[in-house]
Design a protein around this motif. Sequence first.
Motif, PDB file in Angstrom:
ATOM      1  N   THR A 155       0.832  -1.211   0.000  1.00  0.00           N
ATOM      2  CA  THR A 155       0.000   0.000   0.000  1.00  0.00           C
ATOM      3  C   THR A 155       0.861   1.254   0.000  1.00  0.00           C
ATOM      4  O   THR A 155       0.491   2.265  -0.606  1.00  0.00           O
ATOM      5  N   ASP A 156       1.999   1.225   0.679  1.00  0.00           N
ATOM      6  CA  ASP A 156       2.903   2.371   0.661  1.00  0.00           C
ATOM      7  C   ASP A 156       3.618   2.477  -0.690  1.00  0.00           C
ATOM      8  O   ASP A 156       3.760   3.578  -1.242  1.00  0.00           O
ATOM      9  N   ALA A 157       4.062   1.339  -1.210  1.00  0.00           N
ATOM     10  CA  ALA A 157       4.759   1.343  -2.501  1.00  0.00           C
ATOM     11  C   ALA A 157       3.851   1.846  -3.612  1.00  0.00           C
ATOM     12  O   ALA A 157       4.308   2.485  -4.564  1.00  0.00           O
ATOM     13  N   ALA A 158       2.543   1.577  -3.496  1.00  0.00           N
ATOM     14  CA  ALA A 158       1.591   1.995  -4.533  1.00  0.00           C
ATOM     15  C   ALA A 158       1.631   3.499  -4.764  1.00  0.00           C
ATOM     16  O   ALA A 158       1.442   3.970  -5.888  1.00  0.00           O
ATOM     17  N   ALA A 159       1.877   4.255  -3.713  1.00  0.00           N
ATOM     18  CA  ALA A 159       1.908   5.714  -3.840  1.00  0.00           C
ATOM     19  C   ALA A 159       3.057   6.185  -4.721  1.00  0.00           C
ATOM     20  O   ALA A 159       3.016   7.297  -5.257  1.00  0.00           O
ATOM     21  N   ARG A 160       4.084   5.346  -4.914  1.00  0.00           N
ATOM     22  CA  ARG A 160       5.225   5.710  -5.738  1.00  0.00           C
ATOM     23  C   ARG A 160       5.096   5.202  -7.173  1.00  0.00           C
ATOM     24  O   ARG A 160       6.030   5.349  -7.967  1.00  0.00           O
ATOM     25  N   CYS A 161       3.950   4.628  -7.497  1.00  0.00           N
ATOM     26  CA  CYS A 161       3.725   4.058  -8.823  1.00  0.00           C
ATOM     27  C   CYS A 161       2.892   5.024  -9.666  1.00  0.00           C
ATOM     28  O   CYS A 161       1.729   5.286  -9.348  1.00  0.00           O
ATOM     29  N   ALA A 162       3.473   5.537 -10.728  1.00  0.00           N
ATOM     30  CA  ALA A 162       2.777   6.509 -11.580  1.00  0.00           C
ATOM     31  C   ALA A 162       2.157   5.876 -12.818  1.00  0.00           C
ATOM     32  O   ALA A 162       1.354   6.504 -13.507  1.00  0.00           O
ATOM     33  N   MET A 163       2.503   4.630 -13.117  1.00  0.00           N
ATOM     34  CA  MET A 163       1.989   3.960 -14.321  1.00  0.00           C
ATOM     35  C   MET A 163       0.541   3.503 -14.097  1.00  0.00           C
ATOM     36  O   MET A 163       0.092   3.394 -12.953  1.00  0.00           O
ATOM     37  N   PRO A 164      -0.219   3.249 -15.169  1.00  0.00           N
ATOM     38  CA  PRO A 164      -1.598   2.762 -15.024  1.00  0.00           C
ATOM     39  C   PRO A 164      -1.622   1.392 -14.339  1.00  0.00           C
ATOM     40  O   PRO A 164      -0.689   0.586 -14.489  1.00  0.00           O
ATOM     41  N   SER A 165      -2.704   1.147 -13.601  1.00  0.00           N
ATOM     42  CA  SER A 165      -2.848  -0.147 -12.947  1.00  0.00           C
ATOM     43  C   SER A 165      -4.300  -0.603 -12.988  1.00  0.00           C
ATOM     44  O   SER A 165      -5.226   0.203 -13.102  1.00  0.00           O
ATOM     45  N   MET A 166      -4.464  -1.922 -12.881  1.00  0.00           N
ATOM     46  CA  MET A 166      -5.786  -2.528 -12.771  1.00  0.00           C
ATOM     47  C   MET A 166      -5.722  -3.617 -11.700  1.00  0.00           C
ATOM     48  O   MET A 166      -4.786  -4.421 -11.681  1.00  0.00           O
ATOM     49  N   HIS A 167      -6.720  -3.636 -10.822  1.00  0.00           N
ATOM     50  CA  HIS A 167      -6.729  -4.568  -9.710  1.00  0.00           C
ATOM     51  C   HIS A 167      -8.055  -5.319  -9.692  1.00  0.00           C
ATOM     52  O   HIS A 167      -9.123  -4.710  -9.548  1.00  0.00           O
ATOM     53  N   LEU A 168      -7.981  -6.641  -9.849  1.00  0.00           N
ATOM     54  CA  LEU A 168      -9.163  -7.497  -9.747  1.00  0.00           C
ATOM     55  C   LEU A 168      -9.147  -8.155  -8.382  1.00  0.00           C
ATOM     56  O   LEU A 168      -8.106  -8.639  -7.925  1.00  0.00           O
ATOM     57  N   ALA A 169     -10.294  -8.180  -7.724  1.00  0.00           N
ATOM     58  CA  ALA A 169     -10.370  -8.732  -6.375  1.00  0.00           C
ATOM     59  C   ALA A 169     -11.644  -9.537  -6.209  1.00  0.00           C
ATOM     60  O   ALA A 169     -12.628  -9.325  -6.923  1.00  0.00           O
ATOM     61  N   GLY A 170     -11.626 -10.464  -5.249  1.00  0.00           N
ATOM     62  CA  GLY A 170     -12.791 -11.290  -4.975  1.00  0.00           C
ATOM     63  C   GLY A 170     -13.608 -10.736  -3.822  1.00  0.00           C
ATOM     64  O   GLY A 170     -13.071 -10.463  -2.741  1.00  0.00           O
ATOM     65  N   GLY A 171     -14.890 -10.592  -4.049  1.00  0.00           N
ATOM     66  CA  GLY A 171     -15.764 -10.096  -2.993  1.00  0.00           C
ATOM     67  C   GLY A 171     -15.939 -11.080  -1.853  1.00  0.00           C
ATOM     68  O   GLY A 171     -16.351 -10.696  -0.750  1.00  0.00           O
TER      69      GLY A 171
END
Length: 268
Positions: A155-171
């Motif tokens: 979650t902290d590393a995500a803040a340093r990521c400027a490229m596009p992302s997609m996250h699939l998750a299970g409900g």
Amino acid sequence: MAVKPRHLFEELSHRGPHQVLRGDLALIGLPGVVFTPRSGLGLPAVAFGHGWMQPVDRYLGLFRHLASWGFVVAAPATQRGPLASSRLFAADLVSALDVCTGVRLGEGSISVSASSLGLAGHSTGGGAAVLAAADDPRVRAVATLAASQTKPFATDAAARCAMPSMHLAGGADVVAPYVGHARLIAANWGGPAQLRVLPKVDHMGFAEGRHWSGLLIPGSSHHGALRIARVLLTAFFLVHLAGQERFRVLLDADVKGAPIEDTAELVA
């Protein structure tokens, strides 16, 4: 006339136009597998991180599908123990990209463009992909499946990521509930991020077949989740790594069984 998202979904649910080759990363110093189109120069490549204690064999259908649409896919088979290091696994994902860009694959007829690199992963492999992306400026896109928190924190590393992302998750994920894992990663992402939640899918819904670790990890493979993941990851990387903009309309649309979630309210 614009192509409808459901037509693009149907198109990408089938194998792509390329014949697929399978290789062994161990031959060039890194345990794991690599899938490629039969030939092609300057191809896009994706390094994939397996889930906690999972063999790479549980993702072969996804690898073959991506390769049939023109991608080189490298999956390290490292850090599979119960006390695996996410930091070291992230380094192995970077090494997999190094292999792809630094070595002619196949019989020398396959090469990868250093400007078309992506990362993906399932579970802790998804978290490791985020860690790797945060420290590798070559990475142009990141996709995760049921991503889970890591140490160092994804979650902290995500803040340093400027490229596009997609996250699939299970409900229905009780191992890494998306509200505290994938959703926070998406909300903290430094660049464009999309979160899709598959309501009836659990943590292992994105892995193929069975494995003895099912005695420890609740959940099982889900045919619908596998199909959606193959389609959406293919569309995502075709747009962001291969520049095929005609698939963007699919990325921007709600897909049956995988609607786009709003994470804006989590951003401080």
